[in-house]
Design a protein around this motif. Structure first.
Motif, PDB file in Angstrom:
ATOM      1  N   LYS A   3       0.833  -1.200   0.000  1.00 54.54           N
ATOM      2  CA  LYS A   3       0.000   0.000   0.000  1.00 54.54           C
ATOM      3  C   LYS A   3       0.870   1.254   0.000  1.00 54.54           C
ATOM      4  O   LYS A   3       0.632   2.210  -0.741  1.00 54.54           O
ATOM      5  CB  LYS A   3      -0.894   0.014   1.249  1.00 54.54           C
ATOM      6  CG  LYS A   3      -2.341  -0.323   0.999  1.00 54.54           C
ATOM      7  CD  LYS A   3      -3.076  -0.184   2.297  1.00 54.54           C
ATOM      8  CE  LYS A   3      -4.550  -0.103   2.059  1.00 54.54           C
ATOM      9  NZ  LYS A   3      -5.259   0.042   3.312  1.00 54.54           N
ATOM     10  N   LEU A   4       1.882   1.227   0.860  1.00 55.98           N
ATOM     11  CA  LEU A   4       2.780   2.377   0.977  1.00 55.98           C
ATOM     12  C   LEU A   4       3.532   2.598  -0.335  1.00 55.98           C
ATOM     13  O   LEU A   4       3.648   3.722  -0.826  1.00 55.98           O
ATOM     14  CB  LEU A   4       3.770   2.158   2.134  1.00 55.98           C
ATOM     15  CG  LEU A   4       4.813   3.260   2.325  1.00 55.98           C
ATOM     16  CD1 LEU A   4       4.148   4.589   2.671  1.00 55.98           C
ATOM     17  CD2 LEU A   4       5.809   2.889   3.410  1.00 55.98           C
ATOM     18  N   SER A   6       2.637   1.689  -3.332  1.00 57.37           N
ATOM     19  CA  SER A   6       1.708   2.178  -4.344  1.00 57.37           C
ATOM     20  C   SER A   6       1.406   3.665  -4.144  1.00 57.37           C
ATOM     21  O   SER A   6       1.323   4.444  -5.080  1.00 57.37           O
ATOM     22  CB  SER A   6       0.447   1.316  -4.307  1.00 57.37           C
ATOM     23  OG  SER A   6      -0.689   2.057  -4.512  1.00 57.37           O
ATOM     24  N   TYR A   7       1.301   4.068  -2.854  1.00 54.72           N
ATOM     25  CA  TYR A   7       1.052   5.488  -2.538  1.00 54.72           C
ATOM     26  C   TYR A   7       2.214   6.357  -3.042  1.00 54.72           C
ATOM     27  O   TYR A   7       2.022   7.381  -3.685  1.00 54.72           O
ATOM     28  CB  TYR A   7       0.887   5.648  -1.024  1.00 54.72           C
ATOM     29  CG  TYR A   7       0.887   7.081  -0.549  1.00 54.72           C
ATOM     30  CD1 TYR A   7      -0.256   7.879  -0.668  1.00 54.72           C
ATOM     31  CD2 TYR A   7       2.033   7.655   0.008  1.00 54.72           C
ATOM     32  CE1 TYR A   7      -0.258   9.193  -0.235  1.00 54.72           C
ATOM     33  CE2 TYR A   7       2.040   8.968   0.439  1.00 54.72           C
ATOM     34  CZ  TYR A   7       0.894   9.737   0.322  1.00 54.72           C
ATOM     35  OH  TYR A   7       0.909  11.043   0.733  1.00 54.72           O
ATOM     36  N   ASN A  10       2.413   6.436  -6.966  1.00 56.73           N
ATOM     37  CA  ASN A  10       1.330   7.169  -7.636  1.00 56.73           C
ATOM     38  C   ASN A  10       1.221   8.632  -7.208  1.00 56.73           C
ATOM     39  O   ASN A  10       0.415   9.376  -7.752  1.00 56.73           O
ATOM     40  CB  ASN A  10      -0.011   6.481  -7.370  1.00 56.73           C
ATOM     41  CG  ASN A  10      -0.029   5.118  -8.033  1.00 56.73           C
ATOM     42  OD1 ASN A  10       0.444   4.975  -9.155  1.00 56.73           O
ATOM     43  ND2 ASN A  10      -0.532   4.112  -7.332  1.00 56.73           N
ATOM     44  N   ARG A  11       2.004   8.999  -6.238  1.00 56.79           N
ATOM     45  CA  ARG A  11       1.917  10.375  -5.732  1.00 56.79           C
ATOM     46  C   ARG A  11       2.486  11.343  -6.764  1.00 56.79           C
ATOM     47  O   ARG A  11       3.523  11.117  -7.359  1.00 56.79           O
ATOM     48  CB  ARG A  11       2.703  10.488  -4.431  1.00 56.79           C
ATOM     49  CG  ARG A  11       2.480  11.793  -3.746  1.00 56.79           C
ATOM     50  CD  ARG A  11       2.835  11.707  -2.283  1.00 56.79           C
ATOM     51  NE  ARG A  11       2.777  13.033  -1.717  1.00 56.79           N
ATOM     52  CZ  ARG A  11       1.646  13.683  -1.479  1.00 56.79           C
ATOM     53  NH1 ARG A  11       0.502  13.097  -1.741  1.00 56.79           N
ATOM     54  NH2 ARG A  11       1.667  14.898  -0.978  1.00 56.79           N
TER      55      ARG A  11
END
Ligand code: SF4
Length: 286
Positions: A3-4, A6-7, A10-11
């Motif tokens: 999750k981290l 991907s964050y 995509n940021r």
């Protein structure tokens, strides 16, 4: 964990790709002389209302009356911008406003001769840099030939020590210059915790009497070659505090200043421009 990752992937990038962007619409910058010929009687009220005498009447070398604007003394109160009837004074949204000498911050426009049938053209002039630097040596502008040791040496990176002597508005803007949007570290501009490690001293505030000795000691603690950038109107001229009981007349009364960044407070881009100028990064600072 995924999750981290991907964050982070995509940021979006927050850092500004446009360097030295002009001030946004509606944001007040410093005043500038538009070059329009103006009438002395029309401007008398504005000159009288300027709180720091940044706007004043003077006589040029040809004996002509001129309106003089000293951006190094302007606190950006906006009074002259709001009331100037002839638009001889206008808002400057430029962010690259740092200068190497005190006198480069002063501009002039000839006033209209009474009943002379002027053709409406005017001459906004600046005194020559060399003459200005000569003139300012005793008051703490470093002579131009002494800028040379820094040439090339700090072009890739520079260590910055900040000395705050005033209201801290400029300190907030220096802090903003280091945030992810302006990100001055990408240009090799690093803030350090001690003058022992610093190449350049950024001075903010009007330098009142209580700060004369600490500022001098801080400058003396730096190794050669060392540079000084005065950030903001107070550090340049004392601003509203000039010639007051606190003897707060700016940094150049105490240490030699290499670059002046006007503004009250200056925009982070203007501060980065001033540091780039001190580094000798002409392509960045032009
Ligand atoms: S904006 Fe600057 S020049 Fe204009 S009145 Fe205020 S201090 Fe004076």
């Amino acid at each position: 964990m995924l999750k981290l990752l991907s964050y982070l992937v995509n940021r979006k990038v927050a850092t500004s790709k446009t360097l030295f962007a002009p001030l946004a619409d509606g944001v007040r910058g410093l005043p500038m002389l538009s070059g329009e010929v103006c009438d002395e009687t029309e401007l008398a009220e504005i000159v009288a209302g300027c709180p720091t005498d940044a706007l004043r009447f003077a006589t040029n070398e040809n004996g002509r009356r001129v309106l003089e604007l000293d951006r190094g003394a302007c606190i950006a109160c906006g009074f002259c911008l709001d009331v100037c009837p002839s638009k001889a004074i206008k808002n400057d949204s430029e962010s690259k406003i740092a200068r190497r000498s005190r006198d480069e911050l002063i501009s002039r426009v000839e006033l209209q001769e009474p009943h002379n049938g002027s053709n409406g053209k005017s001459d906004v002039s600046k005194q020559s840099t060399e003459a200005a630097q000569e003139k300012n040596v005793p008051t703490g502008t470093r002579p131009s030939d002494q800028h040379a040791p820094a040439k090339g040496l700090f072009e890739r990176s520079i260590a910055i020590r900040v000395v705050s002597t005033g209201c801290s508005a400029c300190d907030l803007e220096i802090g903003a210059a280091g945030n992810p949007i302006f990100d001055m570290e990408r240009f090799g501009m690093h803030v350090v915790a001690s003058p022992r490690f610093a190449d350049v001293l950024l001075v903010t505030g009007p330098v009142p009497k209580a700060m004369h000795e600490p500022l001098r000691l801080c400058y003396e603690a730096m190794s050669e070659p060392r540079l000084v950038v005065a950030v903001g109107t107070c550090a340049i001229s004392g601003g509203l505090h000039k010639d007051g009981y606190t003897q707060a007349n700016g940094a150049s009364a105490i240490v030699p200043v290499d670059v002046f960044v006007p503004g009250c407070p200056p925009n982070p881009w203007s501060i980065i421009d001033g540091i780039a100028m001190a580094m000798g990064r002409e392509r960045l600072s032009k």
